[in-house]
Design a protein around this motif. Structure first.
Motif, PDB file in Angstrom:
ATOM      1  N   ILE A   1      35.129  54.135  27.290  1.00 45.74           N
ATOM      2  CA  ILE A   1      35.595  54.313  28.669  1.00 45.74           C
ATOM      3  C   ILE A   1      34.886  53.341  29.607  1.00 45.74           C
ATOM      4  O   ILE A   1      35.516  52.700  30.452  1.00 45.74           O
ATOM      5  N   ALA A   2      33.574  53.216  29.473  1.00 49.10           N
ATOM      6  CA  ALA A   2      32.827  52.273  30.312  1.00 49.10           C
ATOM      7  C   ALA A   2      33.321  50.844  30.087  1.00 49.10           C
ATOM      8  O   ALA A   2      33.501  50.071  31.040  1.00 49.10           O
ATOM      9  N   ALA A   3      33.559  50.493  28.836  1.00 46.42           N
ATOM     10  CA  ALA A   3      34.026  49.143  28.514  1.00 46.42           C
ATOM     11  C   ALA A   3      35.434  48.900  29.074  1.00 46.42           C
ATOM     12  O   ALA A   3      35.722  47.831  29.604  1.00 46.42           O
ATOM     13  N   MET A   4      36.305  49.890  28.965  1.00 42.02           N
ATOM     14  CA  MET A   4      37.657  49.756  29.519  1.00 42.02           C
ATOM     15  C   MET A   4      37.609  49.573  31.033  1.00 42.02           C
ATOM     16  O   MET A   4      38.355  48.773  31.596  1.00 42.02           O
ATOM     17  N   ALA A   5      36.715  50.300  31.682  1.00 44.79           N
ATOM     18  CA  ALA A   5      36.581  50.178  33.133  1.00 44.79           C
ATOM     19  C   ALA A   5      36.156  48.760  33.506  1.00 44.79           C
ATOM     20  O   ALA A   5      36.722  48.144  34.419  1.00 44.79           O
ATOM     21  N   ASN A   6      35.164  48.225  32.799  1.00 41.79           N
ATOM     22  CA  ASN A   6      34.699  46.870  33.100  1.00 41.79           C
ATOM     23  C   ASN A   6      35.732  45.805  32.752  1.00 41.79           C
ATOM     24  O   ASN A   6      35.873  44.821  33.471  1.00 41.79           O
ATOM     25  N   LEU A   7      36.464  45.983  31.652  1.00 43.86           N
ATOM     26  CA  LEU A   7      37.484  44.997  31.301  1.00 43.86           C
ATOM     27  C   LEU A   7      38.614  45.013  32.334  1.00 43.86           C
ATOM     28  O   LEU A   7      39.106  43.956  32.737  1.00 43.86           O
TER      29      LEU A   7
ATOM     30  N   VAL B   1      41.756  41.101  23.863  1.00 50.75           N
ATOM     31  CA  VAL B   1      41.773  42.465  23.308  1.00 50.75           C
ATOM     32  C   VAL B   1      41.154  42.473  21.907  1.00 50.75           C
ATOM     33  O   VAL B   1      40.400  43.385  21.564  1.00 50.75           O
ATOM     34  N   GLU B   2      41.426  41.458  21.104  1.00 51.43           N
ATOM     35  CA  GLU B   2      40.810  41.386  19.769  1.00 51.43           C
ATOM     36  C   GLU B   2      39.290  41.279  19.876  1.00 51.43           C
ATOM     37  O   GLU B   2      38.562  41.936  19.118  1.00 51.43           O
ATOM     38  N   SER B   3      38.788  40.489  20.809  1.00 47.89           N
ATOM     39  CA  SER B   3      37.333  40.381  21.014  1.00 47.89           C
ATOM     40  C   SER B   3      36.767  41.710  21.495  1.00 47.89           C
ATOM     41  O   SER B   3      35.700  42.138  21.063  1.00 47.89           O
TER      42      SER B   3
ATOM     43  N   VAL C   1      34.004  38.422  27.918  1.00 49.13           N
ATOM     44  CA  VAL C   1      34.206  39.679  27.185  1.00 49.13           C
ATOM     45  C   VAL C   1      33.182  39.796  26.059  1.00 49.13           C
ATOM     46  O   VAL C   1      32.540  40.839  25.893  1.00 49.13           O
ATOM     47  N   LEU C   2      33.018  38.729  25.297  1.00 51.77           N
ATOM     48  CA  LEU C   2      32.066  38.758  24.180  1.00 51.77           C
ATOM     49  C   LEU C   2      30.646  39.019  24.674  1.00 51.77           C
ATOM     50  O   LEU C   2      29.897  39.785  24.053  1.00 51.77           O
ATOM     51  N   ALA C   3      30.264  38.420  25.790  1.00 53.71           N
ATOM     52  CA  ALA C   3      28.920  38.623  26.333  1.00 53.71           C
ATOM     53  C   ALA C   3      28.780  40.008  26.976  1.00 53.71           C
ATOM     54  O   ALA C   3      27.775  40.699  26.772  1.00 53.71           O
ATOM     55  N   LEU C   4      29.788  40.415  27.719  1.00 54.96           N
ATOM     56  CA  LEU C   4      29.740  41.674  28.456  1.00 54.96           C
ATOM     57  C   LEU C   4      29.688  42.891  27.538  1.00 54.96           C
ATOM     58  O   LEU C   4      29.003  43.877  27.829  1.00 54.96           O
ATOM     59  N   PHE C   5      30.396  42.825  26.420  1.00 52.11           N
ATOM     60  CA  PHE C   5      30.520  44.009  25.569  1.00 52.11           C
ATOM     61  C   PHE C   5      29.688  43.957  24.295  1.00 52.11           C
ATOM     62  O   PHE C   5      29.763  44.872  23.482  1.00 52.11           O
TER      63      PHE C   5
ATOM     64  N   PHE D   1      34.091  48.150  18.257  1.00 46.63           N
ATOM     65  CA  PHE D   1      34.277  48.905  17.030  1.00 46.63           C
ATOM     66  C   PHE D   1      33.438  48.378  15.880  1.00 46.63           C
ATOM     67  O   PHE D   1      33.476  48.916  14.790  1.00 46.63           O
ATOM     68  N   ALA D   2      32.638  47.351  16.139  1.00 47.90           N
ATOM     69  CA  ALA D   2      31.718  46.849  15.111  1.00 47.90           C
ATOM     70  C   ALA D   2      30.585  47.852  14.900  1.00 47.90           C
ATOM     71  O   ALA D   2      29.982  47.903  13.836  1.00 47.90           O
TER      72      ALA D   2
END
Length: 158
Positions: A24-30, A143-145, A13-17, A151-152
């Motif tokens: 939306i794109a991030a939610m789809a991949n997660l 989810v926190e990551s 997750v940390l690497a992917l995002f 949101f950073a």
């Protein structure tokens, strides 16, 4: 073994995002990542908070409920209370909304931005008591990551 799985998923997750700003794109991949790596699940995805309801977002699985009133069902309760819901038997949950009759247990994790629930991650299983404390802790960390990565930076509006 579960803790190793969740540690590996969290690193992915940390690497992917990293640097991603599109929710939306991030939610789809997660959703795809979790669907690929979590066993004994039959649905994983997001509902987005819009006005006084949750609206279906990116997911993996069968056709789902499109709108869920805030405070209703497992997802609506998680969003309204800003609290993880880990339900061993959804049929015993007061006000359960059965989008898929094959689902017997569920975990829902709120997604927070600026101290406000903007979505929930919902995962269903056909197995009773599928999700335990290790799953809850691992998914909460993921989810926190996810939140920190997205949101950073300035995120595109939903």
């Amino acid at each position: 073994m579960k803790s190793e799985l969740y540690d590996t998923l969290n690193r992915q997750v940390l690497a992917l995002f990293e640097g991603e700003t599109d929710l939306i794109a991030a939610m789809a991949n997660l959703s795809a990542l979790l669907n690929e790596h979590l066993s004994e699940i039959n649905w994983v995805g997001f509902y987005l908070a819009k006005n006084d309801e949750l609206v279906l977002g990116p997911f993996q699985g069968k056709v789902a409920c499109v709108r869920i009133p805030m405070g209703r069902g497992v997802c609506g309760t998680a969003a309204a209370e800003n609290k993880i819901q880990r339900i061993a038997d959804v049929h015993q949950f007061k006000g359960h909304i059965a989008c898929d009759s094959a689902s017997n247990s569920e975990i829902v994790i709120p997604v927070i931005q600026n101290d406000k629930v903007i979505a929930v991650l919902d995962i269903d299983s056909p197995n009773f008591s599928r999700f335990d404390e290790q799953d809850q802790n691992g998914l909460e960390t993921i989810v926190e990551s996810f939140e920190k990565c997205l949101f950073a930076q300035q995120m595109h509006k939903i």
